[in-house]
Design a protein around this motif. Structure first.
Motif, mmCIF file in Angstrom:
data_model
loop_
_atom_site.group_PDB
_atom_site.id
_atom_site.type_symbol
_atom_site.label_atom_id
_atom_site.label_comp_id
_atom_site.label_asym_id
_atom_site.label_seq_id
_atom_site.Cartn_x
_atom_site.Cartn_y
_atom_site.Cartn_z
ATOM 1 N N THR A 150 2.953 1.573 -3.246
ATOM 2 C CA THR A 150 2.175 1.944 -4.422
ATOM 3 C C THR A 150 1.892 3.447 -4.429
ATOM 4 O O THR A 150 2.103 4.132 -5.438
ATOM 5 C CB THR A 150 0.848 1.161 -4.433
ATOM 6 N N LEU A 151 1.418 3.958 -3.288
ATOM 7 C CA LEU A 151 1.091 5.384 -3.208
ATOM 8 C C LEU A 151 2.335 6.233 -3.480
ATOM 9 O O LEU A 151 2.316 7.146 -4.304
ATOM 10 C CB LEU A 151 0.517 5.712 -1.826
ATOM 11 N N LEU A 188 0.066 11.503 -1.399
ATOM 12 C CA LEU A 188 0.370 10.109 -1.739
ATOM 13 C C LEU A 188 1.651 9.649 -1.051
ATOM 14 O O LEU A 188 1.797 8.504 -0.633
ATOM 15 C CB LEU A 188 0.527 9.954 -3.254
ATOM 16 N N LEU A 235 -4.983 5.286 -10.203
ATOM 17 C CA LEU A 235 -3.956 4.411 -9.642
ATOM 18 C C LEU A 235 -4.481 2.977 -9.564
ATOM 19 O O LEU A 235 -3.819 2.021 -9.982
ATOM 20 C CB LEU A 235 -3.559 4.915 -8.254
ATOM 21 N N TRP A 236 -5.701 2.851 -9.066
ATOM 22 C CA TRP A 236 -6.284 1.536 -8.810
ATOM 23 C C TRP A 236 -6.695 0.836 -10.104
ATOM 24 O O TRP A 236 -6.517 -0.368 -10.250
ATOM 25 C CB TRP A 236 -7.475 1.697 -7.862
ATOM 26 N N TYR A 247 3.647 6.037 -7.091
ATOM 27 C CA TYR A 247 2.808 6.801 -8.019
ATOM 28 C C TYR A 247 3.169 8.290 -7.933
ATOM 29 O O TYR A 247 3.304 8.973 -8.949
ATOM 30 C CB TYR A 247 1.342 6.568 -7.674
ATOM 31 N N ALA A 248 3.350 8.766 -6.722
ATOM 32 C CA ALA A 248 3.725 10.175 -6.547
ATOM 33 C C ALA A 248 5.044 10.470 -7.245
ATOM 34 O O ALA A 248 5.167 11.459 -7.975
ATOM 35 C CB ALA A 248 3.834 10.502 -5.056
ATOM 36 N N THR A 304 -7.603 10.716 -8.798
ATOM 37 C CA THR A 304 -6.220 10.277 -8.656
ATOM 38 C C THR A 304 -6.133 8.819 -8.188
ATOM 39 O O THR A 304 -5.452 7.997 -8.796
ATOM 40 C CB THR A 304 -5.487 11.179 -7.644
ATOM 41 N N LEU A 305 -6.837 8.506 -7.117
ATOM 42 C CA LEU A 305 -6.757 7.139 -6.596
ATOM 43 C C LEU A 305 -7.432 6.146 -7.528
ATOM 44 O O LEU A 305 -6.981 5.010 -7.654
ATOM 45 C CB LEU A 305 -7.396 7.076 -5.202
ATOM 46 N N VAL A 339 0.833 -1.205 0.000
ATOM 47 C CA VAL A 339 0.000 0.000 0.000
ATOM 48 C C VAL A 339 0.873 1.264 0.000
ATOM 49 O O VAL A 339 0.744 2.127 -0.876
ATOM 50 C CB VAL A 339 -0.945 -0.003 1.222
ATOM 51 N N LEU A 340 1.768 1.351 0.957
ATOM 52 C CA LEU A 340 2.600 2.550 1.059
ATOM 53 C C LEU A 340 3.483 2.712 -0.175
ATOM 54 O O LEU A 340 3.666 3.810 -0.694
ATOM 55 C CB LEU A 340 3.490 2.480 2.309
ATOM 56 N N HIS A 376 -1.685 16.584 -4.182
ATOM 57 C CA HIS A 376 -1.934 15.149 -4.314
ATOM 58 C C HIS A 376 -0.648 14.347 -4.191
ATOM 59 O O HIS A 376 -0.604 13.320 -3.524
ATOM 60 C CB HIS A 376 -2.611 14.847 -5.658
#
Lengths: 294, 298
Positions: A109-110, B20, A201-202, A113-114, A197-198, A106-107, B16
């Motif tokens: 991936t976020l 993230l 990503l998903w 992406y950033a 945004t999410l 989870v961490l 954003h």
């Protein structure tokens, strides 16, 4: 370089196939030497494991005595299983490994992406700060991390074992590399269809990065299944201890126990990963490869 | 790269992006950056005990360290351990990869044999090898017995213990590094070797002139990893030697563990950790400023 490769390829192919006979004889000795060397090393590499298997599956009278007709037994495994709370250790390790992996995915991936698709002030410095963890791992910061975990009142809990590893520079780096290869057009198409945004990503990034996730998961699980020092430091009861620490405690304290049982316990602890590896050898090797190429 | 009007360029995107990043950043800061800095800060204080709070003592811990023979032994052992594990495991990994990459009988089984130690826990590996090294009964002494040689207390004697520990580490690591060489070898076009062969180069020359230089980036990557591991891998010591006999196998991180968690002198353990951190920082700096430049000639 590719031009010269093409050129060499064109030049070499027709001539190289029939090797001169002198070279062939030379090659045969060469091949024999290489095969012998490779197998000598291979046997050397397998020997410890085979020896452990021998000891674990035979009565302790045969631990150091090789006899083709020695009786096979599962008694050592039963004795080891009964002598220490291995079921509990298995459970603890499974929870630990799953917690770490979930957090990392989870961490990672976020954050990936950033780093891959957003420009914001301080991004490059932040990325450099993340990469520091590749060199200075939590493994060597045990003294201070223990202080923090103690201050948080988390000593002897599973979160205590998991927290320092949940944000993994390696995972972030790997996923960022993968996300960067995904065409931006896909993202824009999803945006036009109203994804946030999410959502993007998903729906776009995560599905396309599946092979990377699988590779990373295998590497992470095998790493943390085997991790020892930090869990040793922050746990002190059966209820939290993972397998590796349990095994060390078991082999270390009970001096009366014989080698056959200790070896059986050792194989028990390494069993799940070892069997998974033997079954999915190709995927393991591919995963370590994918994870290792930078 | 042009910024998308709604997308990844604007102020909203910046917010954003930071959001993230935030969860990972918090944990990274808490368990990697903060402890690295706090290690230095706490190394300047005494260890708080009971109702006695920590007291600022400046460089006292570092002065003690210079006078601490066990620290010097552990540091020296660690350098020997690094030298003894890094080069042999890289050389073996390269040989393994070359063999497994070539057409050789039983290739799949060989690759399995080489790679298997990688998936075993170091603690389990140590248990197995401990049995190997047992005087009289262990496999080593049984083989020596066949030749009429006397039993040796491999792990109990100061002369052989560190070497015995090094052997175990090489056994555990080489197969892991092999994988990276294997990947690199598979990307080398076979034509390069064939061309060299046509020009009359022997196998040996072909390896040193063609293959070895092309493997250089991989060697660098493996070298860095092996070096970090040399200062990070101590699990097997807990089972095999406990740093003994007489600290002959104590490595820096193991000594840090003893000082910090057996003697509970965390101030001094922090000072010792600073030594480990500066060693790792040196490796990092060497990587970025020196080696990185040297391999990009291909």
């Amino acid at each position: 370089m590719s031009e010269s490769v093409q050129l060499t390829r064109a030049l070499v192919r027709p001539i190289a196939s029939p090797a001169p006979s002198g070279l062939l004889a030379d090659g045969r000795i060469d091949r024999l030497l290489n095969t012998t060397g490779a197998w000598a090393l291979g046997i050397l590499w397998l020997a410890p494991l085979l020896y452990a298997v021998w000891t674990a599956f035979h009565p302790s009278a045969y631990s150091t005595r090789f006899d083709l007709f020695a009786p096979l037994t599962l008694e050592n495994f039963r004795a080891a299983w009964a002598a220490a709370p291995f079921p509990r250790y298995f459970l603890n390790t499974s929870i630990l490994v799953a917690t770490i992996l979930a957090g990392q995915l989870v961490l990672g991936t976020l954050a990936a992406y950033a780093f891959a698709r957003f420009s914001f002030p301080g991004r490059d410095i932040a990325f450099a700060l993340v990469l520091i963890q590749l060199m200075i791992m939590p493994d060597v910061l045990v003294v201070e991390n223990y202080r923090s975990i103690h201050a948080l009142g988390l000593v002897d809990t599973i979160p205590a074992m998991a927290l320092p590893y949940m944000a993994s520079a390696f995972g972030i780096f790997l996923l960022r590399q993968t996300f960067k290869t995904i065409p931006r057009e896909l993202e824009e198409a999803a945006r036009i269809e109203g994804c946030g945004t999410l959502g993007i990503l998903w729906r776009v990034y995560v599905p396309l990065a599946k092979p990377t996730y699988l590779a990373y998961a295998l590497v992470s699980v095998s790493h943390h299944w085997n991790n020892f020092l930090w869990p040793l430091i922050v746990t002190n009861t059966v209820e939290t201890r993972p397998l590796t620490v349990g095994l060390a405690v078991f082999a270390g304290t009970d001096q009366g126990i014989d080698w056959a049982i200790i070896t059986a316990a050792t194989l028990l602890a390494s069993g799940p990963l070892l069997i998974a590896f033997l079954l999915f050898q190709r995927q393991f090797v591919q995963s370590f490869l994918r994870a290792g190429i930078r | 790269m042009t910024a998308h009007p709604l997308g990844n360029g604007g102020r909203l995107a910046a917010i954003h992006g930071w959001l993230l990043l935030l969860p990972a950043a918090v944990l990274l800061a808490a368990f990697t950056h903060y402890p690295a800095v706090a290690t230095f800060w706490h190394s300047l204080f005494t260890t708080p005990r009971g109702n006695r709070p920590a007291r600022f003592i400046g460089a006292d811990h570092y002065r003690d360290m210079l006078a601490d023979p066990i620290f010097w032994t552990a540091l020296q052992n660690n350098l020997v351990f690094a030298a003894g594990t890094i080069l042999p495991s890289i050389a073996l990994a390269m040989a393994m990869a070359l063999w497994v990459n070539a057409r050789i009988a039983g290739r799949g089984l060989l690759r399995l044999a080489y790679f298997t130690p990688t998936v075993l826990p170091m603690i389990a590996v140590a248990n197995i090898w401990l049995f190997f090294y047992t005087p009289d009964y262990g496999l080593f002494d049984q083989v020596r017995g066949l030749f009429g040689l006397p039993a040796v207390n491999w792990l109990g004697s100061g002369d052989t213990a560190l070497g015995a520990v090094i052997v175990v580490t090489v056994w555990k690591e080489a197969g892991f590094f092999m994988i990276f060489y294997l990947a690199a070898l598979q990307q080398i076009p076979p034509e390069l070797g064939e061309a060299a062969q046509l020009e009359g180069a022997s196998r040996w020359q072909r390896f040193w002139r063609v293959t070895f230089p092309l493997l250089m980036p991989t060697t660098l990557f493996v070298l860095i990893n092996a070096t970090i591991n040399a200062f990070r891998l101590v699990d097997h010591l807990f089972v095999m030697t406990r740093g003994g006999p007489d600290n002959a196998t104590s490595l820096l991180l193991y000594y840090i563990y003893e000082v910090g968690f057996k003697f509970w002198d965390q101030g001094y353990a922090a000072a010792l950790t600073m030594v480990l951190l500066s060693l790792l920082a040196t490796v990092a700096l060497l990587k970025f400023f020196w080696l990185e430049r040297k391999v990009h000639y291909q």
